[in-house]
Design a protein around this motif. Structure first.
Motif, PDB file in Angstrom:
ATOM      1  N   SER A  24       0.624  -0.835  -0.298  1.00  0.00           N
ATOM      2  CA  SER A  24       0.216  -0.222  -0.029  1.00  0.00           C
ATOM      3  C   SER A  24       1.463   1.604  -0.177  1.00  0.00           C
ATOM      4  N   VAL A  25       1.760   1.630   0.597  1.00  0.00           N
ATOM      5  CA  VAL A  25       2.820   2.488   1.090  1.00  0.00           C
ATOM      6  C   VAL A  25       3.557   2.195   0.261  1.00  0.00           C
ATOM      7  N   LEU A  26       4.051   1.513  -1.086  1.00  0.00           N
ATOM      8  CA  LEU A  26       4.616   1.784  -2.571  1.00  0.00           C
ATOM      9  C   LEU A  26       3.886   1.827  -3.224  1.00  0.00           C
ATOM     10  N   LEU A  27       2.637   1.447  -3.385  1.00  0.00           N
ATOM     11  CA  LEU A  27       1.967   1.799  -4.591  1.00  0.00           C
ATOM     12  C   LEU A  27       1.186   3.762  -4.190  1.00  0.00           C
ATOM     13  N   ILE A  28       1.486   4.047  -3.117  1.00  0.00           N
ATOM     14  CA  ILE A  28       1.020   5.477  -3.181  1.00  0.00           C
ATOM     15  C   ILE A  28       2.414   6.530  -3.312  1.00  0.00           C
ATOM     16  N   VAL A  29       3.390   5.740  -2.790  1.00  0.00           N
ATOM     17  CA  VAL A  29       4.633   6.816  -3.011  1.00  0.00           C
ATOM     18  C   VAL A  29       4.696   6.883  -4.752  1.00  0.00           C
ATOM     19  N   PHE A  30       4.560   5.557  -5.202  1.00  0.00           N
ATOM     20  CA  PHE A  30       4.573   5.563  -6.516  1.00  0.00           C
ATOM     21  C   PHE A  30       4.214   6.323  -7.188  1.00  0.00           C
ATOM     22  N   VAL A  31       2.741   6.918  -6.954  1.00  0.00           N
ATOM     23  CA  VAL A  31       1.882   7.173  -8.172  1.00  0.00           C
ATOM     24  C   VAL A  31       2.069   9.027  -7.593  1.00  0.00           C
ATOM     25  N   ARG A  32       2.408   9.080  -6.135  1.00  0.00           N
ATOM     26  CA  ARG A  32       2.677  10.177  -5.773  1.00  0.00           C
ATOM     27  C   ARG A  32       4.536  10.653  -6.289  1.00  0.00           C
ATOM     28  N   ALA A  33       5.123  10.255  -6.726  1.00  0.00           N
ATOM     29  CA  ALA A  33       6.264  10.514  -7.783  1.00  0.00           C
ATOM     30  C   ALA A  33       6.249  10.327  -8.835  1.00  0.00           C
ATOM     31  N   ILE A  34       5.606   9.276  -9.596  1.00  0.00           N
ATOM     32  CA  ILE A  34       4.712   9.846 -11.102  1.00  0.00           C
ATOM     33  C   ILE A  34       4.491  10.885 -11.309  1.00  0.00           C
ATOM     34  N   GLU A  35       3.697  11.385 -10.534  1.00  0.00           N
ATOM     35  CA  GLU A  35       2.573  12.631 -10.758  1.00  0.00           C
ATOM     36  C   GLU A  35       3.368  13.732  -9.797  1.00  0.00           C
ATOM     37  N   ALA A  36       4.343  13.693  -9.009  1.00  0.00           N
ATOM     38  CA  ALA A  36       5.077  15.144  -9.267  1.00  0.00           C
ATOM     39  C   ALA A  36       5.501  16.129  -9.794  1.00  0.00           C
ATOM     40  N   PHE A  37       5.786  17.230  -9.551  1.00  0.00           N
ATOM     41  CA  PHE A  37       5.913  18.149 -10.338  1.00  0.00           C
ATOM     42  C   PHE A  37       7.383  19.326  -9.779  1.00  0.00           C
ATOM     43  N   GLU A  38       7.112  19.557  -8.959  1.00  0.00           N
ATOM     44  CA  GLU A  38       8.142  21.048  -7.853  1.00  0.00           C
ATOM     45  C   GLU A  38       9.390  20.182  -9.086  1.00  0.00           C
ATOM     46  N   VAL A  39       9.812  19.050  -8.053  1.00  0.00           N
ATOM     47  CA  VAL A  39      11.127  18.400  -8.279  1.00  0.00           C
ATOM     48  C   VAL A  39      11.517  18.565  -9.865  1.00  0.00           C
ATOM     49  N   PRO A  40      10.508  17.743 -10.425  1.00  0.00           N
ATOM     50  CA  PRO A  40      10.531  18.156 -11.961  1.00  0.00           C
ATOM     51  C   PRO A  40      10.998  19.372 -12.509  1.00  0.00           C
ATOM     52  N   ALA A  41      10.241  20.104 -12.362  1.00  0.00           N
ATOM     53  CA  ALA A  41      10.414  21.377 -12.848  1.00  0.00           C
ATOM     54  C   ALA A  41      11.406  22.426 -12.424  1.00  0.00           C
ATOM     55  N   LEU A  42      11.700  22.534 -11.090  1.00  0.00           N
ATOM     56  CA  LEU A  42      13.119  23.457 -10.909  1.00  0.00           C
ATOM     57  C   LEU A  42      14.260  21.979 -11.492  1.00  0.00           C
ATOM     58  N   ILE A  43      14.404  21.180 -10.929  1.00  0.00           N
ATOM     59  CA  ILE A  43      15.859  20.367 -10.635  1.00  0.00           C
ATOM     60  C   ILE A  43      15.669  19.626 -12.591  1.00  0.00           C
ATOM     61  N   GLY A  44      14.883  18.932 -12.940  1.00  0.00           N
ATOM     62  CA  GLY A  44      14.511  18.608 -13.826  1.00  0.00           C
ATOM     63  C   GLY A  44      14.816  19.187 -15.045  1.00  0.00           C
ATOM     64  N   VAL A  45      13.636  20.254 -15.420  1.00  0.00           N
ATOM     65  CA  VAL A  45      13.873  20.761 -16.616  1.00  0.00           C
ATOM     66  C   VAL A  45      15.760  21.419 -16.983  1.00  0.00           C
ATOM     67  N   PRO A  46      15.543  22.122 -16.318  1.00  0.00           N
ATOM     68  CA  PRO A  46      17.377  22.761 -16.381  1.00  0.00           C
ATOM     69  C   PRO A  46      18.458  21.756 -16.625  1.00  0.00           C
ATOM     70  N   ALA A  47      18.069  20.386 -16.386  1.00  0.00           N
ATOM     71  CA  ALA A  47      19.032  19.380 -17.004  1.00  0.00           C
ATOM     72  C   ALA A  47      18.526  18.432 -17.738  1.00  0.00           C
ATOM     73  N   LYS A  48      17.667  18.727 -18.417  1.00  0.00           N
ATOM     74  CA  LYS A  48      16.461  18.294 -19.357  1.00  0.00           C
ATOM     75  C   LYS A  48      17.173  16.922 -19.459  1.00  0.00           C
ATOM     76  N   LEU A  49      15.912  16.815 -18.570  1.00  0.00           N
ATOM     77  CA  LEU A  49      15.751  15.280 -17.940  1.00  0.00           C
ATOM     78  C   LEU A  49      14.133  15.372 -17.644  1.00  0.00           C
ATOM     79  N   SER A  50      13.184  15.315 -18.776  1.00  0.00           N
ATOM     80  CA  SER A  50      11.887  15.630 -19.241  1.00  0.00           C
ATOM     81  C   SER A  50      11.157  14.300 -18.453  1.00  0.00           C
ATOM     82  N   VAL A  51       9.701  14.313 -17.544  1.00  0.00           N
ATOM     83  CA  VAL A  51       9.117  13.778 -17.254  1.00  0.00           C
ATOM     84  C   VAL A  51       7.306  14.117 -17.892  1.00  0.00           C
ATOM     85  N   PHE A  52       6.884  13.448 -17.540  1.00  0.00           N
ATOM     86  CA  PHE A  52       5.066  13.125 -17.953  1.00  0.00           C
ATOM     87  C   PHE A  52       4.867  14.736 -17.208  1.00  0.00           C
ATOM     88  N   THR A  53       5.159  14.879 -16.194  1.00  0.00           N
ATOM     89  CA  THR A  53       4.728  16.414 -15.295  1.00  0.00           C
ATOM     90  C   THR A  53       4.907  17.105 -16.012  1.00  0.00           C
TER      91      THR A  53
END
Length: 256
Positions: free
Chosen positions: A182-211
């Protein structure tokens, strides 16, 4: 409405819009789509494993050990959950940026290094920043699971001559399995839908995810809501698949 909008040639409500599959063709036949898919899975799985390990270990320490100052320890473990995600992400950028990161600057001065030892603008940096912000949720859920588990079963196994490892494998893990998945599923869904970290770190690093792709599709000119919907439906399918897998794994959880 999400699925409906992903099959429209224009935003919902706009005159002249028709049904089309061009949004999915544009999304799935893009050369970068599969790299995007792998980045999203790699990021979500990495966050899931790291967060689960940290949160579960802290839960075990707080519930199964006689650690001094346990109440203070519990409060300190929950502090990252109180801090907004965007502030937590900015903090890690200020600490681990290869140019201005405080930790990198101190280590370079102490060891005489020319190159920064840590780089937050990487997949590892993204996973770490998200995991540190999300582990308190795992801590809370796993603490409750440890607290509610019948410890007499473990004591009986040890009294019968079972080793600690065998007791953990044959008794503790089966008892904890529903809570763990249950915990692994919740964390996985929260991570794949996360935005702050991919936007602030991933975009400058040119590492795009779905969000971040969804965000860029909406904020480009002109906005492509259909393409954003196609990416969002992909996220929905991945999350739903996780729920189905969880249901299959825990379908006999009443045994525990």
């Amino acid at each position: 409405m999400l699925v409906y909008g992903s099959f429209r040639s224009a935003p919902i409500g706009e005159p002249g819009a028709t049904f089309t599959i061009q949004n999915y063709i544009k999304a799935y036949f893009d050369r970068e789509f599969y790299l995007l898919f792998l980045n999203s899975l790699y990021y979500a799985i990495g966050v899931c494993i790291t967060t689960f390990f940290i949160g579960t270990y802290l839960a075990w320490v707080s519930e199964r050990t006689n650690t001094p100052f346990k109440k203070v320890f519990i409060v300190m473990s929950l502090i990252p959950f109180i801090i907004p995600g965007i502030l937590s992400t900015i903090s890690w950028i200020l600490l681990l940026s290869p140019k201005i990161g405080l930790i990198n600057i101190v280590i370079k001065e102490l060891l005489g290094l020319e190159k920064a030892p840590f780089n937050v603008y990487s997949m590892g940096g993204m996973i770490w920043a998200e995991a540190i912000h999300g582990y308190p949720l795992v801590f809370l859920l796993m603490s409750a699971a440890f607290r509610n588990m019948d410890t007499s079963l473990e004591e009986a196994a040890l009294s019968a001559g079972s080793s600690t490892f065998t007791t953990f494998r044959r008794v503790t893990l089966p008892l904890m399995r529903p809570a763990m998945f249950s915990v692994l599923l919740i964390v996985f869904v929260r991570a794949i839908e996360a935005f702050e970290v991919p936007a602030l770190i991933g975009v400058p690093a040119k590492l795009s995810v779905f969000t971040t792709k969804i965000f860029l599709a909406i904020h480009q000119f002109p906005s492509d809501f259909g393409l954003a919907g196609a990416y969002a439906v992909t996220l929905l399918v991945i999350s739903s698949t996780g729920v189905l897998i969880y249901g299959k794994i825990t379908r006999r959880e009443e045994r525990y």
